[in-house]
Each structure stands twice: as structure tokens, then as C-alpha cells.
Design a protein around this motif. Structure first.
Motif, PDB file in Angstrom:
ATOM      1  N   SER A 234      15.662  13.920  39.146  1.00  0.00           N
ATOM      2  CA  SER A 234      15.336  14.850  40.234  1.00  0.00           C
ATOM      3  C   SER A 234      16.561  15.616  40.727  1.00  0.00           C
ATOM      4  N   ASN A 235      17.715  14.955  40.678  1.00  0.00           N
ATOM      5  CA  ASN A 235      18.872  15.588  41.335  1.00  0.00           C
ATOM      6  C   ASN A 235      20.086  15.760  40.413  1.00  0.00           C
ATOM      7  N   ALA A 236      19.910  15.613  39.093  1.00  0.00           N
ATOM      8  CA  ALA A 236      21.071  15.664  38.187  1.00  0.00           C
ATOM      9  C   ALA A 236      21.889  16.966  38.334  1.00  0.00           C
ATOM     10  N   PRO A 237      21.260  18.169  38.341  1.00  0.00           N
ATOM     11  CA  PRO A 237      22.084  19.375  38.470  1.00  0.00           C
ATOM     12  C   PRO A 237      22.893  19.396  39.783  1.00  0.00           C
ATOM     13  N   LYS A 238      22.278  18.884  40.857  1.00  0.00           N
ATOM     14  CA  LYS A 238      22.974  18.847  42.156  1.00  0.00           C
ATOM     15  C   LYS A 238      24.202  17.925  42.074  1.00  0.00           C
ATOM     16  N   VAL A 239      24.065  16.792  41.424  1.00  0.00           N
ATOM     17  CA  VAL A 239      25.190  15.853  41.309  1.00  0.00           C
ATOM     18  C   VAL A 239      26.254  16.437  40.365  1.00  0.00           C
ATOM     19  N   PHE A 240      25.814  17.122  39.312  1.00  0.00           N
ATOM     20  CA  PHE A 240      26.772  17.784  38.409  1.00  0.00           C
ATOM     21  C   PHE A 240      27.597  18.806  39.212  1.00  0.00           C
ATOM     22  N   GLN A 241      26.899  19.571  40.070  1.00  0.00           N
ATOM     23  CA  GLN A 241      27.594  20.602  40.853  1.00  0.00           C
ATOM     24  C   GLN A 241      28.643  19.959  41.766  1.00  0.00           C
ATOM     25  N   TRP A 242      28.309  18.815  42.332  1.00  0.00           N
ATOM     26  CA  TRP A 242      29.233  18.063  43.202  1.00  0.00           C
ATOM     27  C   TRP A 242      30.522  17.737  42.425  1.00  0.00           C
ATOM     28  N   ALA A 243      30.381  17.355  41.152  1.00  0.00           N
ATOM     29  CA  ALA A 243      31.562  17.023  40.344  1.00  0.00           C
ATOM     30  C   ALA A 243      32.340  18.285  39.969  1.00  0.00           C
ATOM     31  N   LEU A 244      31.599  19.351  39.618  1.00  0.00           N
ATOM     32  CA  LEU A 244      32.266  20.600  39.213  1.00  0.00           C
ATOM     33  C   LEU A 244      33.022  21.208  40.396  1.00  0.00           C
ATOM     34  N   ASP A 245      32.463  21.055  41.612  1.00  0.00           N
ATOM     35  CA  ASP A 245      33.144  21.571  42.809  1.00  0.00           C
ATOM     36  C   ASP A 245      34.489  20.866  43.031  1.00  0.00           C
ATOM     37  N   GLN A 246      34.609  19.666  42.497  1.00  0.00           N
ATOM     38  CA  GLN A 246      35.890  18.934  42.612  1.00  0.00           C
ATOM     39  C   GLN A 246      36.832  19.290  41.460  1.00  0.00           C
ATOM     40  N   LYS A 247      36.420  20.302  40.677  1.00  0.00           N
ATOM     41  CA  LYS A 247      37.217  20.756  39.520  1.00  0.00           C
ATOM     42  C   LYS A 247      37.413  19.634  38.493  1.00  0.00           C
ATOM     43  N   LYS A 248      36.377  18.837  38.328  1.00  0.00           N
ATOM     44  CA  LYS A 248      36.452  17.737  37.369  1.00  0.00           C
ATOM     45  C   LYS A 248      35.570  18.033  36.164  1.00  0.00           C
ATOM     46  N   LYS A 249      35.974  17.468  35.016  1.00  0.00           N
ATOM     47  CA  LYS A 249      35.095  17.480  33.846  1.00  0.00           C
ATOM     48  C   LYS A 249      34.123  16.306  33.991  1.00  0.00           C
TER      49      LYS A 249
END
Ligand code: 13P
Ligand code: SF4
Length: 340
Positions: free
Chosen positions: A139-154
Motif C-alpha cells: 500500500s505504501n511502498a512508493p511513499k517509503v521509497f520517496q522517504w529514502a530518496l529524500d535523504q539522498k540515499k540509494k
């Protein structure tokens, strides 16, 4: 009313709110009619976390009951009617292999963050929590991915290859910036050079139920019902996801069906028990078809007989207890998701 039904109702009356029965959308109607809450993995994790019930009876698969145990207090107990109901995908990520992969990635000089699908063991969730990462559901995978990308992480995503690739695509990340970690090969079959360009690295696990769907199934459905809209679960391979009208978690599929205009036809690619239930619930308003029959044998291990048996006897073998050493880190991993 059957004897089983009567027994279950009497026991429930006796326990009142000291007992909470949770049922996943892939359970049979015989089981679900006894559930206090029916939901997808995210909703059920939230309900377990918010519950004060003394006992939680989880009708689903093992990783879901483990998450409920991680999110509740030591005074609460989580049970399953059949503790042998596992998820093969969750068993595809072994913690020793994952730790090795993590060491390799961190030797390459880039900053990585793990994201684990809730369909994983408590050990993998504990690894993820320790490494600063978060869980996600379909349900929330893209949202959690965005959280990681916002931290400039792979992102190092595990264990589902397809949810990982589909979620990256949902966020507009091109396939050239994703790669697969093949856990049967040394260093995942990757060289340090190949990793340079990667923004999302996905573990090579999969759901045997959702990889059953093929491009030919979609072509056949379009030929049979040209006016139909087709929706699939994101554990389905990308080739199929990209040729259908929509994709979403079990709860999102249900919402899609509820919002469909009367008289329309919807073809659904997910576990058959849910598709059968939706077809029944919307009979006369919508035509609902299976993309292809695909049953999860583990979800089907829970039935009314073992439900009544556990409510009568509460055998210890049915109690799901995550080792206390793993709980703080695994809890961090799940709580980061619930806070987003
Ligand atoms: P949902 O989170 O969509 O309920 O999916 C759980 C699952 O196991 C799908 O195969
Ligand atoms: Fe696991 Fe697939 Fe069954 Fe879901 S449907 S519990 S992912 S095997």
C-alpha cells in the motif's frame, strides 16, 4: 447455525474485548466472518499496534503475526490458528545472506538505506531497523521509497523483486537505474562499476502466486472482455503491470472495485480467494473476472476448524513469539513505516 459457529460466538462473548481477531483479505469467507477487522497488511499491522487486547488471533500468514507480536506489549499474546502458514517469499531472504550483501554495498562508497517489505522475517526487519531503514507494504511502498530518496540515499529493497521494480517505476525512476541482487551469486552477481548507476537495488525474491500472471493472460482477457479494466497486485512482474489499467495492494484493489461504475467489467490479477469474494459482493452491479486462478496455499491453511480449535484450547504451539533480542530493532523498522 453450525456447531463451530455457535462455539466461536460463545467463546467470543466470554472474551469480549480481551480478544481481537484479525483477518487478511486472502482468507476464506468462513474465516473472515469471525474477524473483528479485515484488512491488508498495513491496516492489520496498524490495528495490532493500536490494540489493548490480551490475545490477538491472526488469520493470515506467519510474518503478519510476527509483526503483530513486535508491535504489541509483552503482556499481549499473538496466536495463529495454523502457525505453519508461512510465506515463501519471506523465506527467500536469509539474514546471513542479507548481512553479506549489506557489507558489500557499504564497501562501495555510496550511502544506502534498506527498505524491507513486511513479507519478511523478524530477523530481516531487525537488520533493517538497525541499519536505519523502514518497512513498507504494497500500500505504501512508493511513499517509503520517496522517504529514502529524500535523504539522498540509494535504496536496497527486499525481498520482492517485483514490488521493488514496480515501486521505483511508480516514482519515475527508469529501469536503467534499478538492478537485481541475485542472492544465489557472490556479491549478488554485481560489480562495483555496475552499482554506480543504481538508485534502487532489489533482492531477487518473488511471490509464487503473483508471478503466475503472464502477458498472454492479459492479452486473453482483453480479447474476451474488450471493455474491461484490468487491475493487478504490484507483486506481479513489471511487463504485466505496465500493460494493465491499474495496480495496487489488496485494499487498493477493493477500493478500485467499489469506485467502478455500475455495469462495468473488472478483471483482477491477485489471489483468487479475494477475487471470488469481490465477485460475490458486487454481483448484479459489476462483472468481476479472474485474470487467472491463483490460490495461496498458505493463506488457505487457516479454516473454521482450526479457528474453533484454537479458541477452545489455546495450545502453546500456536503462540507466535519473536525472540526478545530482535524486538527493539524490528519494532524500529515497523514504527518508521507507521509514522510516515
Ligand atoms: P497486501 O499488503 O496487499 O494485503 O498483500 C499481502 C500479500 O501477501 C500479498 O501477496
Ligand atoms: Fe506470500 Fe504470495 Fe501468499 Fe502473499 S500471496 S502470503 S506474498 S505467497
Amino acid at each position: 447455525m453450525s456447531d463451530n459457529n455457535l462455539d466461536i460466538e460463545n467463546i467470543r462473548r466470554e472474551w469480549r474485548d480481551r480478544l481481537l481477531i484479525l483477518g487478511h483479505h486472502y482468507q476464506s469467507p468462513d474465516v473472515l466472518r469471525h474477524a473483528d477487522v479485515i484488512g491488508d497488511s498495513l491496516e492489520l499491522a496498524r490495528k495490532a499496534a493500536a490494540s489493548n487486547a490480551e490475545r490477538i488471533l491472526f488469520c493470515g500468514v506467519h510474518f503478519m503475526a510476527e509483526s503483530a507480536d513486535i508491535l504489541t506489549t509483552p503482556a499481549q499474546s499473538v496466536y495463529m490458528p495454523e502457525p505453519g502458514a508461512g510465506c515463501p517469499m519471506a523465506s527467500m531472504a536469509d539474514d546471513t545472506q542479507v548481512e553479506k550483501a549489506w557489507t558489500f554495498l557499504n564497501q562501495q562508497g555510496d550511502a544506502w538505506l534498506p527498505i524491507v517489505y513486511v513479507n519478511s522475517t523478524a530477523r530481516i526487519k531487525a537488520f533493517c531497523g538497525r541499519a536505519g531503514g523502514s518497512a513498507c507494504t504494497s500500500s505504501n511502498a512508493p511513499k517509503v521509497f520517496q522517504w529514502a530518496l529524500d535523504q539522498k540515499k540509494k535504496i536496497f529493497f527486499l525481498p520482492d523483486i517485483h514490488l521493488g521494480i514496480n515501486s521505483a517505476h511508480d516514482l519515475g525512476i527508469p529501469d536503467e537505474h534499478t538492478a537485481i541482487y541475485d542472492y544465489q551469486k557472490p556479491n549478488g552477481g554485481l560489480t562495483p562499476e555496475a552499482l554506480k548507476n543504481v538508485r534502487v537495488l532489489v533482492w531477487g525474491g518473488y511471490c509464487p502466486i503473483h508471478v503466475n500472471f503472464t502477458v498472454a493472460d492479459v492479452q486473453a482477457a482483453r480479447a474476451s472482455w474488450p471493455e474491461a479494466r484490468i487491475i493487478v497486485h504490484p507483486e506481479t512482474p513489471k511487463e504485466i503491470v505496465r500493460m494493465v489499467d491499474a495496480h495496487g495492494s489488496t485494499a487498493q484493489i477493493i477500493k478500485y472495485v467499489q469506485a467502478a461504475p455500475a455495469g462495468s467489467t473488472i478483471v483482477i490479477g491477485t489471489e483468487s480467494q479475494l477475487v471470488k469474494r469481490l465477485a460475490e459482493e458486487h454481483k448484479g452491479r459489476l462483472t468481476i473476472k479472474m485474470l487467472k486462478g491463483s490460490f495461496c496455499p498458505n493463506m488457505a491453511k487457516t479454516n473454521e476448524q482450526n479457528l474453533v480449535r484454537i479458541l477452545r484450547d489455546w495450545p502453546d504451539r500456536n503462540c507466535i513469539r519473536v525472540p526478545s533480542l530482535l524486538i527493539p530493532d524490528a519494532r524500529l523498522c515497523l514504527e518508521r513505516m507507521l509514522a510516515l
